[in-house]
Design a protein around this motif. Structure first.
Motif, mmCIF file in Angstrom:
data_model
loop_
_atom_site.group_PDB
_atom_site.id
_atom_site.type_symbol
_atom_site.label_atom_id
_atom_site.label_comp_id
_atom_site.label_asym_id
_atom_site.label_seq_id
_atom_site.Cartn_x
_atom_site.Cartn_y
_atom_site.Cartn_z
ATOM 1 N N GLU A 180 12.441 -0.836 11.063
ATOM 2 C CA GLU A 180 11.493 0.161 10.560
ATOM 3 C C GLU A 180 11.453 0.161 9.029
ATOM 4 N N LEU A 181 12.625 0.053 8.411
ATOM 5 C CA LEU A 181 12.675 0.072 6.952
ATOM 6 C C LEU A 181 12.148 -1.221 6.341
ATOM 7 N N GLY A 182 12.502 -2.340 6.955
ATOM 8 C CA GLY A 182 12.181 -3.627 6.356
ATOM 9 C C GLY A 182 10.765 -4.109 6.589
ATOM 10 N N PHE A 183 10.123 -3.638 7.643
ATOM 11 C CA PHE A 183 8.790 -4.141 7.967
ATOM 12 C C PHE A 183 7.734 -3.031 7.971
ATOM 13 N N VAL A 184 7.914 -2.036 8.813
ATOM 14 C CA VAL A 184 6.883 -1.004 8.971
ATOM 15 C C VAL A 184 6.740 -0.170 7.704
ATOM 16 N N ALA A 185 7.839 0.410 7.243
ATOM 17 C CA ALA A 185 7.769 1.288 6.069
ATOM 18 C C ALA A 185 7.402 0.513 4.805
ATOM 19 N N ARG A 186 7.840 -0.717 4.707
ATOM 20 C CA ARG A 186 7.522 -1.510 3.512
ATOM 21 C C ARG A 186 6.017 -1.740 3.384
ATOM 22 N N ARG A 187 5.341 -1.963 4.506
ATOM 23 C CA ARG A 187 3.885 -2.134 4.457
ATOM 24 C C ARG A 187 3.196 -0.846 4.024
ATOM 25 N N HIS A 188 3.711 0.290 4.484
ATOM 26 C CA HIS A 188 3.147 1.570 4.051
ATOM 27 C C HIS A 188 3.316 1.748 2.542
ATOM 28 N N ALA A 189 4.494 1.403 2.033
ATOM 29 C CA ALA A 189 4.751 1.566 0.601
ATOM 30 C C ALA A 189 3.840 0.671 -0.228
ATOM 31 N N LEU A 190 3.598 -0.539 0.241
ATOM 32 C CA LEU A 190 2.735 -1.465 -0.492
ATOM 33 C C LEU A 190 1.312 -0.931 -0.590
ATOM 34 N N ALA A 191 0.857 -0.239 0.445
ATOM 35 C CA ALA A 191 -0.503 0.308 0.434
ATOM 36 C C ALA A 191 -0.655 1.448 -0.564
ATOM 37 N N LEU A 192 0.457 2.035 -1.004
ATOM 38 C CA LEU A 192 0.402 3.167 -1.933
ATOM 39 C C LEU A 192 0.409 2.733 -3.397
ATOM 40 N N GLY A 193 0.604 1.458 -3.649
ATOM 41 C CA GLY A 193 0.597 0.979 -5.030
ATOM 42 C C GLY A 193 1.833 0.168 -5.356
#
Length: 315
Positions: A180-193
Motif C-alpha cells: 500500500e505504501l510503495g505502490f498505491v499511496a505513492r501514485r496518490h502522492a505523485l498526483a498531488l505534485g
C-alpha cells in the motif's frame, strides 16, 4: 547529603520479579541507562515539534500534532522500560549456552508493544494523509498495522514454536502494508505534485527500510533468544529513533511550505466572523465592523441623520 548520588537504581527499586516469578535473562543498569537516553530524545523531539507548531495556524498543525503525539507516547514507553517496568518473564524456546542469554526465561517488555500499537498508526496516518489517501484506505492499512503489532506481542508471549505462526501472520500484514505504501499511496502522492511526492517518498523509504529490520530484531530477541536484552534494547532503540524522531523531523521539514488543503485536509476552526448582529447579541459578542474592529456590521442600518451627526465637525 554532601554529594549527589547520580546512580541509576531503577533495577534495584523495581527488581526483576513479577507476580512472584523471577526472570533470569534480563537487562542491566546499562540497558536501563540506554532506555532513559532514548526517552529523553523522544521527549525533546516532541516538545520541539510542539514549539514549531506555534509558527503555523491551528488549521495547519495536523502533522505537527500527529508527530508530536507519537514521540510523546514513545517517551513514556521508554521511561517505563528504563524504570524496569512494563515487562513479564516468558520461558524461552531456545536455551543458549552463551552466559548473556542462558536461562529458562527472558524479560519481555510488553510496554514496547503498547507503544507500537499507538504510535505506528499515527505514523502511518502521517504518511497516508501526505499522499492524500481516502479515509477507508487509511483505516484499512491501520487495521493491518494493529494486526501486525498484536501478533508480534502474542508471539513474544508464547514459549513454544507456535510463536513463529504469529510471527508469520505479522510479517504477512507488514508486506501488505508495504504494498500500500510503495505502490498505491505513492501514485496518490505523485498526483498531488512533485513537492508532495518528494516528501512522501523520502519519509516512506525511511519507514520501509527501518520497518524491514524490526522482524529481524524480533527474531534475534523475543523469538530466538540470540542476543541479550541490553542488545535488544539498543537494536530496537536505534530503529525507534529512526522511525520516530528522524521520521518526524523529515516530515515536518517537508510539509513546512505545503498547504494541507492541497492534500484534501480542509480543516475549519470556529470563528465569530460572519455572524449577524442579532446572533452576536444573542451570544453576548461585540459587533464587528468592516475593518474587523468593534462597531456596526456592514449590513446594519444607519440612519442618514445619524451619519450627518457623526460627520459634523465639533467646535
Amino acid at each position: 547529603m554532601s554529594t549527589l548520588d547520580r546512580r541509576n537504581d531503577a533495577t534495584t527499586v523495581n527488581p526483576f520479579r513479577v507476580n512472584d516469578r523471577d526472570v533470569v535473562i534480563h537487562q542491566t543498569v546499562r540497558g536501563a541507562d540506554w532506555y532513559y537516553a532514548v526517552c529523553a530524545l523522544m521527549g525533546a523531539t516532541a516538545l520541539t515539534i510542539m514549539v514549531l507548531s506555534r509558527r503555523k495556524p491551528r488549521t495547519d498543525r495536523i502533522f505537527f500534532y500527529l508527530s508530536s503525539t507519537l514521540c510523546f507516547v514513545a517517551c513514556i514507553a521508554y521511561f517505563s522500560m528504563g524504570s524496569n517496568l512494563g515487562w513479564t518473564p516468558i520461558d524461552v524456546e531456545f536455551q543458549r549456552s552463551n552466559p548473556k542469554v542462558a536461562g529458562r526465561n527472558r524479560q519481555i517488555f510488553y510496554a514496547r508493544y503498547i507503544d507500537w500499537v499507538i504510535t505506528t498508526p499515527l505514523l502511518l496516518t502521517d504518511l497516508l494523509l501526505t499522499a492524500g489517501m481516502p479515509w477507508p484506505s487509511i483505516l484499512w492499512v491501520i487495521g493491518l498495522d494493529e494486526l501486525m503489532i498484536v501478533t508480534g506481542l502474542l508471539g513474544a508471549l508464547v514459549r513454544t514454536r507456535y510463536k513463529w505462526g504469529f510471527y508469520t501472520f505479522g510479517c504477512a500484514a507488514m508486506l501488505y502494508i508495504f504494498y500500500e505504501l510503495g505502490f498505491v499511496a505513492r501514485r496518490h502522492a505523485l498526483a498531488l505534485g512533485k513537492d508532495v511526492h518528494r516528501v512522501y517518498v523520502s519519509c516512506g523509504v525511511l519507514t520501509l527500510v527501518v520497518w524491514t529490520l524490526y522482524p529481524i530484531a524480533w527474531g534475534l530477541s523475543e523469538g530466538g533468544n540470540v542476543i541479550a536484552p541490553d542488545s535488544e534494547g539498543i537494536f530496537y532503540g536505534i530503529l525507534d529513533v529512526l522511525a520516530k524522531p528522524c521520521f518526524s523531523a523529515a516530515l515536518i521539514w517537508g510539509h513546512w511550505n505545503i498547504d494541507p488543503a492541497r492534500l484534501g485536509l480542509r480543516i475549519h476552526e470556529f470563528s465569530n466572523e460572519g455572524l449577524s448582529s442579532a446572533e452576536r447579541e444573542k451570544r453576548g459578542l461585540p459587533n464587528v465592523g468592516r475593518n474587523g474592529t468593534p462597531g456596526l456590521q456592514s449590513h446594519d442600518h444607519v440612519s442618514p441623520r445619524a451619519e450627518n451627526a457623526a460627520a459634523a465637525p465639533t467646535v
